[in-house]
Scaffold this motif. Sequence first.
Motif, PDB file in Angstrom:
ATOM      1  N   GLY A 160       0.979  -1.456  -0.323  1.00 14.88           N
ATOM      2  CA  GLY A 160      -0.117   0.157  -0.106  1.00 14.88           C
ATOM      3  C   GLY A 160       0.418   1.352  -0.284  1.00 14.88           C
ATOM      4  O   GLY A 160       0.413   2.434   0.088  1.00 14.88           O
ATOM      5  N   GLY A 161       1.837   0.621  -0.173  1.00 15.41           N
ATOM      6  CA  GLY A 161       2.753   2.726  -0.216  1.00 15.41           C
ATOM      7  C   GLY A 161       2.105   2.890   1.320  1.00 15.41           C
ATOM      8  O   GLY A 161       2.923   4.868   1.382  1.00 15.41           O
ATOM      9  N   THR A 162       2.398   2.216   2.750  1.00 15.66           N
ATOM     10  CA  THR A 162       2.095   3.302   3.197  1.00 15.66           C
ATOM     11  C   THR A 162       3.032   3.468   4.369  1.00 15.66           C
ATOM     12  O   THR A 162       4.032   3.202   4.443  1.00 15.66           O
ATOM     13  CB  THR A 162       1.223   2.729   5.156  1.00 15.66           C
ATOM     14  OG1 THR A 162      -0.035   1.805   3.728  1.00 15.66           O
ATOM     15  CG2 THR A 162       0.564   2.922   5.900  1.00 15.66           C
ATOM     16  N   PRO A 163       3.247   4.899   4.346  1.00 25.57           N
ATOM     17  CA  PRO A 163       4.088   5.593   5.606  1.00 25.57           C
ATOM     18  C   PRO A 163       4.341   4.461   6.917  1.00 25.57           C
ATOM     19  O   PRO A 163       3.543   3.881   7.325  1.00 25.57           O
ATOM     20  CB  PRO A 163       3.976   6.482   6.279  1.00 25.57           C
ATOM     21  CG  PRO A 163       3.206   6.919   5.087  1.00 25.57           C
ATOM     22  CD  PRO A 163       2.477   5.555   4.579  1.00 25.57           C
ATOM     23  N   VAL A 164       5.496   4.244   7.361  1.00 21.10           N
ATOM     24  CA  VAL A 164       6.145   3.857   8.011  1.00 21.10           C
ATOM     25  C   VAL A 164       5.672   4.144   9.756  1.00 21.10           C
ATOM     26  O   VAL A 164       4.856   3.623  10.442  1.00 21.10           O
ATOM     27  CB  VAL A 164       7.799   3.290   8.036  1.00 21.10           C
ATOM     28  CG1 VAL A 164       7.678   2.586  10.074  1.00 21.10           C
ATOM     29  CG2 VAL A 164       8.403   3.081   7.441  1.00 21.10           C
ATOM     30  N   ALA A 165       5.261   5.360   9.648  1.00 20.87           N
ATOM     31  CA  ALA A 165       5.033   5.842  10.875  1.00 20.87           C
ATOM     32  C   ALA A 165       3.549   5.094  11.031  1.00 20.87           C
ATOM     33  O   ALA A 165       3.016   5.153  12.102  1.00 20.87           O
ATOM     34  CB  ALA A 165       4.902   7.380  11.130  1.00 20.87           C
ATOM     35  N   GLU A 166       2.906   5.316   9.489  1.00 21.04           N
ATOM     36  CA  GLU A 166       1.341   5.369   9.910  1.00 21.04           C
ATOM     37  C   GLU A 166       1.046   3.485  10.400  1.00 21.04           C
ATOM     38  O   GLU A 166       0.395   2.783  11.176  1.00 21.04           O
ATOM     39  CB  GLU A 166       0.388   5.280   8.952  1.00 21.04           C
ATOM     40  CG  GLU A 166      -0.605   5.467   8.781  1.00 21.04           C
ATOM     41  CD  GLU A 166      -1.528   4.876   7.570  1.00 21.04           C
ATOM     42  OE1 GLU A 166      -2.755   4.931   7.475  1.00 21.04           O
ATOM     43  OE2 GLU A 166      -1.083   6.075   6.755  1.00 21.04           O
ATOM     44  N   ALA A 167       2.391   2.670   9.671  1.00 21.74           N
ATOM     45  CA  ALA A 167       2.392   0.887   9.545  1.00 21.74           C
ATOM     46  C   ALA A 167       2.559   0.436  10.948  1.00 21.74           C
ATOM     47  O   ALA A 167       2.038  -0.636  11.717  1.00 21.74           O
ATOM     48  CB  ALA A 167       2.711   0.831   8.494  1.00 21.74           C
ATOM     49  N   ARG A 168       2.632   1.119  11.911  1.00 20.69           N
ATOM     50  CA  ARG A 168       3.757   0.704  12.924  1.00 20.69           C
ATOM     51  C   ARG A 168       3.111   0.793  14.007  1.00 20.69           C
ATOM     52  O   ARG A 168       2.741   0.237  15.120  1.00 20.69           O
ATOM     53  CB  ARG A 168       5.143   2.292  13.626  1.00 20.69           C
ATOM     54  CG  ARG A 168       5.183   1.554  14.729  1.00 20.69           C
ATOM     55  CD  ARG A 168       6.493   2.451  15.643  1.00 20.69           C
ATOM     56  NE  ARG A 168       7.511   2.635  14.441  1.00 20.69           N
ATOM     57  CZ  ARG A 168       8.185   3.761  13.664  1.00 20.69           C
ATOM     58  NH1 ARG A 168       7.199   4.611  14.034  1.00 20.69           N
ATOM     59  NH2 ARG A 168       8.885   3.782  13.408  1.00 20.69           N
ATOM     60  N   ARG A 169       0.832   0.893  13.335  1.00 17.22           N
ATOM     61  CA  ARG A 169       0.305   1.170  14.443  1.00 17.22           C
ATOM     62  C   ARG A 169      -0.180   0.109  14.533  1.00 17.22           C
ATOM     63  O   ARG A 169      -1.106  -0.424  15.645  1.00 17.22           O
ATOM     64  CB  ARG A 169      -1.319   2.428  13.808  1.00 17.22           C
ATOM     65  CG  ARG A 169      -0.647   3.364  13.929  1.00 17.22           C
ATOM     66  CD  ARG A 169      -1.568   4.189  13.448  1.00 17.22           C
ATOM     67  NE  ARG A 169      -1.363   5.736  13.203  1.00 17.22           N
ATOM     68  CZ  ARG A 169      -2.142   7.041  12.636  1.00 17.22           C
ATOM     69  NH1 ARG A 169      -3.295   6.272  12.124  1.00 17.22           N
ATOM     70  NH2 ARG A 169      -1.647   7.687  12.433  1.00 17.22           N
ATOM     71  N   MET A 170      -0.272  -0.749  13.390  1.00 14.24           N
ATOM     72  CA  MET A 170      -0.169  -2.263  13.754  1.00 14.24           C
ATOM     73  C   MET A 170       0.186  -3.484  15.179  1.00 14.24           C
ATOM     74  O   MET A 170       0.247  -4.461  15.271  1.00 14.24           O
ATOM     75  CB  MET A 170       0.628  -3.301  12.375  1.00 14.24           C
ATOM     76  CG  MET A 170      -0.415  -2.677  11.058  1.00 14.24           C
ATOM     77  SD  MET A 170      -2.134  -2.991  11.026  1.00 14.24           S
ATOM     78  CE  MET A 170      -3.072  -1.111  11.166  1.00 14.24           C
ATOM     79  N   LEU A 171       1.395  -2.419  15.485  1.00 11.98           N
ATOM     80  CA  LEU A 171       2.114  -3.378  16.426  1.00 11.98           C
ATOM     81  C   LEU A 171       2.355  -2.345  17.906  1.00 11.98           C
ATOM     82  O   LEU A 171       3.062  -1.260  18.114  1.00 11.98           O
ATOM     83  CB  LEU A 171       4.009  -2.941  16.327  1.00 11.98           C
ATOM     84  CG  LEU A 171       4.868  -4.034  15.530  1.00 11.98           C
ATOM     85  CD1 LEU A 171       5.439  -4.117  15.125  1.00 11.98           C
ATOM     86  CD2 LEU A 171       4.317  -5.768  16.122  1.00 11.98           C
ATOM     87  N   SER A 172       1.371  -2.397  17.771  1.00 12.93           N
ATOM     88  CA  SER A 172       0.268  -1.507  18.836  1.00 12.93           C
ATOM     89  C   SER A 172      -0.159  -2.307  20.719  1.00 12.93           C
ATOM     90  O   SER A 172      -0.303  -3.465  20.193  1.00 12.93           O
ATOM     91  CB  SER A 172      -0.660  -0.316  18.939  1.00 12.93           C
ATOM     92  OG  SER A 172      -1.762  -1.172  18.215  1.00 12.93           O
TER      93      SER A 172
END
Length: 227
Positions: free
Chosen positions: A161-173
Amino acid sequence: MFDQLKTRFAALERRMTERHGTDLSVPGARRAALWHFHLMDHGLLRILWTNLVEIAPGVWRSNQPSPARLRRYRDMGIRTVISLRGSERPHSHWLLEEEACAALGLRLEAVTLKARRLVPRETLLMLLDLFDRAERPMVMHCKSGSDRAGLAAALYLIHAGGTPVAEARRMLSWRFLHNRRSKAGVLDLVLDRYEADTARSPMTLRDWISTRYDPDAIKSDFKAGRS
């Protein structure tokens, strides 16, 4: 006292694993596998708690589904199931899942990730390849849906999806019961390292894994940070 209980529990789990073996058609094997699945694999805790979230159109993450939940996934339109627990050890969760997916017409794939250890780059590249070819809608899962599913979901968002890391990192929360301060925090450091490296020299996730991902170095930095 704790060590004695741990030893006894491990012995009990081994006996239950031996009882269901690797063939559910053997008399008594399916019953033994179900007992093992619900008690030793914590299936009872997952009856109501699914950790199921759609992270992108047609792409879901969850914890380990039971055969009954796989039927519900099929009815939702799911076509592919990706187990992040691997298939090398035919424990109850894999045997029951393999049987259910075959009966339901679901495509079952497996990639072995670890919740508290980093895997070789070949494994992560295999996961990206699977993301590219898997028929959607699809669901990826580990045992609890917290750590391995979180990393895989983040990698999917970045890769597909080309998602920025800052946003993708929410998957680890904490929302998914992932604790960065635990040993599973080494998974967060993978995303941190990718973000830092690509800030200086932009590259795709696949290229970074192929050329820059160093699990030993990340592990060493993680241990140093914890100490």
